[in-house]
Design a protein around this motif. Sequence first.
Motif, PDB file in Angstrom:
ATOM      1  N   PRO A  51       0.743  -1.255  -0.109  1.00 33.09           N
ATOM      2  CA  PRO A  51      -0.055  -0.064  -0.012  1.00 33.09           C
ATOM      3  C   PRO A  51       0.841   1.233   0.085  1.00 33.09           C
ATOM      4  CG  PRO A  51       0.026  -0.983   2.170  1.00 33.09           C
ATOM      5  CD  PRO A  51       0.692  -1.799   1.400  1.00 33.09           C
ATOM      6  N   VAL A  52       0.260   2.279  -0.502  1.00 35.66           N
ATOM      7  CA  VAL A  52       0.959   3.752  -0.434  1.00 35.66           C
ATOM      8  C   VAL A  52       0.516   4.169   1.064  1.00 35.66           C
ATOM      9  CG1 VAL A  52       1.000   6.045  -1.228  1.00 35.66           C
ATOM     10  CG2 VAL A  52       0.620   4.024  -2.764  1.00 35.66           C
ATOM     11  N   THR A  53       1.609   4.578   1.840  1.00 36.95           N
ATOM     12  CA  THR A  53       1.236   5.333   3.099  1.00 36.95           C
ATOM     13  C   THR A  53       1.313   6.855   3.164  1.00 36.95           C
ATOM     14  OG1 THR A  53       1.919   3.335   4.005  1.00 36.95           O
ATOM     15  CG2 THR A  53       1.933   5.246   5.439  1.00 36.95           C
ATOM     16  N   LEU A  54       0.237   7.380   3.462  1.00 35.31           N
ATOM     17  CA  LEU A  54       0.094   8.814   3.757  1.00 35.31           C
ATOM     18  C   LEU A  54       0.629   8.863   5.279  1.00 35.31           C
ATOM     19  CD1 LEU A  54      -3.110  10.008   1.918  1.00 35.31           C
ATOM     20  CD2 LEU A  54      -0.728   9.923   1.061  1.00 35.31           C
ATOM     21  N   ALA A  93      12.707   5.097   1.170  1.00 36.38           N
ATOM     22  CA  ALA A  93      12.953   4.940  -0.133  1.00 36.38           C
ATOM     23  C   ALA A  93      12.461   5.841  -1.166  1.00 36.38           C
ATOM     24  CB  ALA A  93      12.892   3.596  -0.679  1.00 36.38           C
ATOM     25  N   PRO A  94      13.074   6.576  -2.067  1.00 37.63           N
ATOM     26  CA  PRO A  94      12.236   7.504  -2.934  1.00 37.63           C
ATOM     27  C   PRO A  94      11.396   7.091  -4.032  1.00 37.63           C
ATOM     28  CG  PRO A  94      14.296   7.240  -3.662  1.00 37.63           C
ATOM     29  CD  PRO A  94      14.478   6.371  -2.540  1.00 37.63           C
ATOM     30  N   ASP A  95      10.477   5.960  -3.846  1.00 42.99           N
ATOM     31  CA  ASP A  95       9.767   5.299  -4.739  1.00 42.99           C
ATOM     32  C   ASP A  95       8.040   5.716  -4.574  1.00 42.99           C
ATOM     33  OD1 ASP A  95       8.950   4.160  -2.082  1.00 42.99           O
ATOM     34  OD2 ASP A  95       9.690   2.094  -2.661  1.00 42.99           O
ATOM     35  N   GLY A  96       7.922   6.846  -3.668  1.00 43.40           N
ATOM     36  CA  GLY A  96       6.595   7.256  -3.748  1.00 43.40           C
ATOM     37  C   GLY A  96       5.731   6.650  -2.759  1.00 43.40           C
ATOM     38  N   GLN A  97       6.089   5.472  -2.101  1.00 47.42           N
ATOM     39  CA  GLN A  97       5.144   4.681  -1.174  1.00 47.42           C
ATOM     40  C   GLN A  97       5.030   5.297   0.227  1.00 47.42           C
ATOM     41  OE1 GLN A  97       6.443   0.091  -2.899  1.00 47.42           O
ATOM     42  NE2 GLN A  97       4.646   0.638  -1.407  1.00 47.42           N
ATOM     43  N   ASN A  98       5.631   6.071   0.484  1.00 50.09           N
ATOM     44  CA  ASN A  98       5.862   6.692   1.622  1.00 50.09           C
ATOM     45  C   ASN A  98       5.716   8.395   1.589  1.00 50.09           C
ATOM     46  OD1 ASN A  98       5.813   4.813   3.985  1.00 50.09           O
ATOM     47  ND2 ASN A  98       7.435   4.228   2.805  1.00 50.09           N
ATOM     48  N   LEU A  99       4.545   9.103   1.760  1.00 52.22           N
ATOM     49  CA  LEU A  99       4.533  10.284   1.535  1.00 52.22           C
ATOM     50  C   LEU A  99       3.954  11.168   2.675  1.00 52.22           C
ATOM     51  CD1 LEU A  99       2.373  10.009  -1.947  1.00 52.22           C
ATOM     52  CD2 LEU A  99       4.984  10.463  -1.530  1.00 52.22           C
TER      53      LEU A  99
END
Length: 345
Positions: A51-54, A104-110
């Motif tokens: 999942p993407v995490t905000l 990591a700069p993969d956009g999964q943690n914003l």
Amino acid sequence: MQSDNMTEQAVPSPHPMAVTRRQALLMASAMACVAPAAVAQPRPVAFASRPVTLVVPFTSGSGSDTIARLIGPRLGELWKQAVVVDNRPGASGNLGADRVAKSAPDGQNLLMAINTITATPALYKTLPFDPAADFTPITQLATAGFALIVNPDVPAKDMRSLLAYIKSRPAASLNYASPGNGTPHHLGFELMKQALGIDVVHVPYKGLAGAVTDLMGGQVQMMLATVQSVLPQVQAGRVRMLGVTGSARSPLVPDVPTFREQGISSLEGVDAWYAVLGPAGMAAPLVERLQQDFVQVMQQPDLQKKLAELGLTVHTGSPAELRTLMTTDMARWKKVVADARIQAE
């Protein structure tokens, strides 16, 4: 017959280069046919099975948390990907920010950031991250206006009469409240003090509720607070609102003039702003895609209506605009903190 055979042999066979050109044309045609399908493939934010995490660096119910929980499901629909909200409160938002900075700069943690991140370099002697270097700006999301409110016993109906009242009193005889040292409420009031040459003593509280309670009780006389956070007290007549930040009046309190209308420009840029940041080093195509998708979600009319009811105005922009905003704010708060000798608790 022999002549015919000789004629056949005299006809040249196709040149190898001619065949290559034909093959190239066929390949180009094939590529053109599949190009639309390639565009339709999952966006670069469809991250495997994770999942993407905000990451919200504050508690549940805060402005950044509210925005995250409203847009999370909409982003999930757009990306066909699970989106979760992870509250990581602590140290004025530094704990959650540090988690994203080191991911990591993969956009999964914003990071669901607010403008306190631009004050932390001035408030803390050491930080585990650099707000200017360790994050990738993606887009601003929304703003929330601030208002100056006073206890009803303060004999002021607008900012002009308030300033006259303050200057008529002995130095340091009036107090203002804030939810704590280094909060936007605190820094904004100190900015106003410096710009207008007034002397009011800061009384920090551990949260907004205690500050507003003592303001209503008269233990402190005034404070800055976001419009929506004190609207019930204003409507009940327990506190009086004298002015709001921003270029236009708040739709929540249309009868209250802006500071600008009252000739005060020192609070320009004090509005609380909300934005999304990623770790440093994110690829440009990923940043562009994320920015476009966040903006698309924020422009949905029903979402804008819900946010407006909460006192939040949608305000999006480019990554470059967000970086400029952060740089400007960091310079402003560095001066305010130094001049007022503010230290974070």
